[in-house]
Write a protein that holds these residues in place. Structure first.
Motif, PDB file in Angstrom:
ATOM      1  N   VAL A  68      70.498 -30.992  85.209  1.00 47.60           N
ATOM      2  CA  VAL A  68      69.439 -30.109  84.809  1.00 47.60           C
ATOM      3  C   VAL A  68      69.492 -28.318  84.689  1.00 47.60           C
ATOM      4  CG1 VAL A  68      67.887 -31.421  85.798  1.00 47.60           C
ATOM      5  CG2 VAL A  68      68.091 -29.477  86.773  1.00 47.60           C
ATOM      6  N   GLU A  69      68.640 -27.639  83.674  1.00 45.77           N
ATOM      7  CA  GLU A  69      69.097 -26.135  82.855  1.00 45.77           C
ATOM      8  C   GLU A  69      68.723 -25.489  83.827  1.00 45.77           C
ATOM      9  OE1 GLU A  69      69.585 -24.769  80.987  1.00 45.77           O
ATOM     10  OE2 GLU A  69      70.684 -26.263  80.024  1.00 45.77           O
ATOM     11  N   ARG A  70      67.126 -26.259  84.909  1.00 48.77           N
ATOM     12  CA  ARG A  70      66.990 -25.288  86.149  1.00 48.77           C
ATOM     13  C   ARG A  70      66.599 -26.104  87.585  1.00 48.77           C
ATOM     14  NH1 ARG A  70      61.917 -24.357  88.308  1.00 48.77           N
ATOM     15  NH2 ARG A  70      61.633 -21.979  89.465  1.00 48.77           N
ATOM     16  N   ASN A 114      67.300 -17.540  86.856  1.00 50.33           N
ATOM     17  CA  ASN A 114      66.799 -19.076  85.993  1.00 50.33           C
ATOM     18  C   ASN A 114      67.206 -20.193  85.970  1.00 50.33           C
ATOM     19  OD1 ASN A 114      65.328 -17.493  83.289  1.00 50.33           O
ATOM     20  ND2 ASN A 114      67.185 -16.139  83.382  1.00 50.33           N
ATOM     21  N   ARG A 115      68.443 -20.717  86.714  1.00 46.39           N
ATOM     22  CA  ARG A 115      68.695 -21.697  87.333  1.00 46.39           C
ATOM     23  C   ARG A 115      68.959 -22.696  88.177  1.00 46.39           C
ATOM     24  NH1 ARG A 115      73.182 -23.157  82.812  1.00 46.39           N
ATOM     25  NH2 ARG A 115      71.842 -25.281  84.128  1.00 46.39           N
ATOM     26  N   SER A 118      60.657 -17.162  86.406  1.00 48.33           N
ATOM     27  CA  SER A 118      61.678 -18.671  86.897  1.00 48.33           C
ATOM     28  C   SER A 118      61.286 -18.033  88.723  1.00 48.33           C
ATOM     29  CB  SER A 118      62.875 -18.378  87.036  1.00 48.33           C
ATOM     30  OG  SER A 118      63.946 -19.595  87.727  1.00 48.33           O
ATOM     31  N   GLU A 167      75.849 -19.521  78.132  1.00 47.09           N
ATOM     32  CA  GLU A 167      77.223 -20.446  78.667  1.00 47.09           C
ATOM     33  C   GLU A 167      77.855 -19.880  79.943  1.00 47.09           C
ATOM     34  OE1 GLU A 167      80.822 -23.052  77.227  1.00 47.09           O
ATOM     35  OE2 GLU A 167      80.972 -21.125  76.351  1.00 47.09           O
ATOM     36  N   PHE A 208      74.180 -27.354  87.452  1.00 48.67           N
ATOM     37  CA  PHE A 208      73.779 -27.150  86.542  1.00 48.67           C
ATOM     38  C   PHE A 208      74.221 -27.631  85.329  1.00 48.67           C
ATOM     39  CE2 PHE A 208      74.267 -22.190  86.865  1.00 48.67           C
ATOM     40  CZ  PHE A 208      73.480 -22.439  87.429  1.00 48.67           C
ATOM     41  N   ASP A 209      74.721 -29.544  85.562  1.00 44.57           N
ATOM     42  CA  ASP A 209      75.205 -30.128  84.759  1.00 44.57           C
ATOM     43  C   ASP A 209      74.309 -30.925  85.031  1.00 44.57           C
ATOM     44  OD1 ASP A 209      76.056 -31.053  87.195  1.00 44.57           O
ATOM     45  OD2 ASP A 209      77.440 -32.572  86.859  1.00 44.57           O
TER      46      ASP A 209
END
Length: 536
Positions: A26-28, A107-108, A141, A10, A23-24
């Motif tokens: 999309v995941e990446r 990753n993000r 990624s 999280e 980040f709110d």
């Protein structure tokens, strides 16, 4: 038992997001979304970039905290003086079980890291960019991010860029280990302490820094030093990425402005209201007690002042229902397993330290405690890399932080509490392996040769410790502290020299041939042959 942290736990933010912007949504953040969230980025000259890093007091976020502007200028000066192109390396090798902040960023938000790295590459005139990772998720990624920018490892490219994947081991995160692997060797430190700024990848000046550091630089380059300084403390502006785990309800990575009370961060993750202790800086870090937690704020200087450490940004509280020494023993045993096996203070000293802490827990009394202190002291500043130093710091902090529990184990029958296993670990051990096509990992680590001390002959001359410090150290009585030990491969010649030069002829080398073919490296010397060699 606390399970290992996922690659991407999280993610939370205190205040306005900078590194975690988007980040709110999309995941990446792929390249189009990255540009929508952060906007374009104009290039900067080398001195402009160095001045920017200096004005925001940017320091490496991988643990050492070295000023980035000094590193940048050093690489530029070395490259100009030698007339060679430098190399830029992003260290995303997050190999500690309690750290995930860089893994989350790769990753993000991989393009934020690439922004900072490409700014530096263009400013320095670099033609090579390497991103070091250790996890499959981070490799995927970052390779996708390079492809999205049209970057690759073609010889015809103006900038050659690729991802270097290494094993998940504590020592592979060391700068020298990453550089060695990029050059085709095993991902372990070479033992030679040479500044990467002077001689790194391929012998060229190399700008190597942690993934978060490059991302912070990209944020500052976009918004400018004045706006960047509006967040956080005056002397340490900006935000910090922390990994909070241990005895918490919600393990998380959190972006916080410097100056936020540490207590608030712990409450956000659901830590005990009054923790027994908090490990700051990860497994090469330091413990602070509950009273100190109330004084600490999130900043390098504040944590240093209260006896803690920001380190690589790992924060791990433990509750009062578990034995803190038992929790620390699990970590000490894991740290010993993570040895590269190439220097005595590490592959002999760290297991001895773990055994010493175990002896204390098992009622060894004051003698066991004093032996533990001595071993921890002896491994410091003598290793081929910083792993023994960081591990010794962790052990010494454990002894100093939990004095009541220590007294219960040393002077009584123990604290009576179980070990809950709240500090996250993953399986380690075994020799680190090299990159595909690189050097044979058998060329590093311990050989099949063992060196033995004949106590009936030893007179405590101490010459063995001078010639072979990887294996021998002298105790308070002036005699070697080990009776037998495996010889690191790189020290085999020195072991033979120690046998031949021992004035009392008290050393011998034997080969462990159990289940293996005979070794080609060291001749097997009987004590008689040792005498003849000495007489020649």
């Amino acid at each position: 038992m606390n399970e290992a942290l996922p690659d991407v736990p999280e993610v939370r933010v205190v205040g306005l997001p900078q590194l975690t912007s988007g980040f709110d949504l999309v995941e990446r953040l792929d390249l189009p979304m990255h540009l929508k969230v952060h906007g374009p980025l104009d290039p900067l000259g080398g001195e402009q970039l160095a001045q920017l890093a200096e004005r925001i007091n940017l320091k490496g976020r991988g643990g050492a905290g070295f000023p980035f502007h000094k590193k940048l200028r050093s690489v530029a000066e070395s490259a100009i003086r030698r007339g060679v192109r430098p190399v830029v390396v992003v260290n995303g090798s997050e190999d500690e079980p309690a750290c995930r902040k860089d893994t989350v960023l790769i990753n993000r938000a991989p393009h934020l890291i690439l922004d900072g790295a490409l700014l530096c590459a263009e400013a320095l005139g670099a033609r090579t960019l390497v991103i070091g990772v250790t996890r499959e998720s981070t490799q995927r990624s970052m390779e996708a991010a390079l492809a999205e920018r049209g970057l690759g490892n073609s010889r015809r490219s103006a900038l050659r860029a690729w991802v270097q994947r290494n094993p998940v081991r504590m020592v592979t995160g060391a700068a020298a280990a990453l550089i060695r692997s990029i050059d085709g060797g095993p991902a372990i430190p070479p033992g030679r302490k040479v500044s990467a700024s002077r001689s790194g990848v391929g012998g060229a000046p190399t700008l190597l820094s942690n993934a978060e550091t490059f991302a912070q630089l990209a944020i500052a380059a976009r918004i400018g030093p004045e706006r960047y300084a509006h967040t956080g403390l005056y002397e340490e502006p900006g935000t910090v990425m922390l990994t909070v785990s241990g005895a918490v309800a919600r393990p998380m990575v959190v972006e916080v402005p410097t100056g936020v009370p540490l207590r608030y961060v712990l409450q956000l993750a659901g830590a005990p209201p009054v923790p027994q202790g908090v490990l700051t800086g990860g497994y090469h870090g330091k413990w602070i007690d509950a009273a100190t937690v109330d004084e600490a704020i999130v900043s390098r200087n504040s944590l240093d002042a209260v006896g803690g450490s920001l380190g690589a940004g790992a924060i791990l509280p433990i509750g009062r229902e578990t034995c803190p020494l038992g929790e620390s023993l699990r970590v000490a045993q894991w740290l010993a397993e993570e040895s590269a096996g190439q220097c005595g203070p590490c592959y002999l000293g760290l297991p001895a330290a773990a055994r010493g802490l175990e002896d204390v827990l098992n009622g060894g009394g004051p003698a066991a405690l004093e032996a533990l202190r001595q071993v921890a002291h002896n491994v410091k500043r003598r290793g081929a890399c910083s792993h023994p130093d960081g591990s010794a710091m962790f052990l010494e902090s454990t002894i100093g932080a939990f004095t009541d529990d220590l007294a219960a184990h040393v002077l009584g029958n123990g604290c009576g509490r179980p070990v809950e296993g709240v500090l996250p670990l993953f399986e380690g051990g075994g020799a680190p392996t090299g990159v595909p096509g690189g050097a044979d990992p058998a060329e590093s680590g311990a050989s099949r040769q063992k060196i033995h001390v004949d106590w009936t002959l030893c007179r405590g001359h101490g010459l063995c410790a001078d010639i072979l410090p990887e294996v021998f150290e002298l105790g308070a009585d002036g005699f070697p502290t080990v009776a037998q030990a495996r010889v690191p491969r790189h020290a085999e010649a020195k072991a033979l020299r120690a046998v031949r030069r021992c004035p009392a002829l008290a050393l011998r080398i034997e080969e462990d041939t159990r289940g293996q073919a005979p070794s080609r490296n060291l001749p097997v010397l009987s004590q008689g042959r040792g005498r003849r060699a000495l007489g020649r």
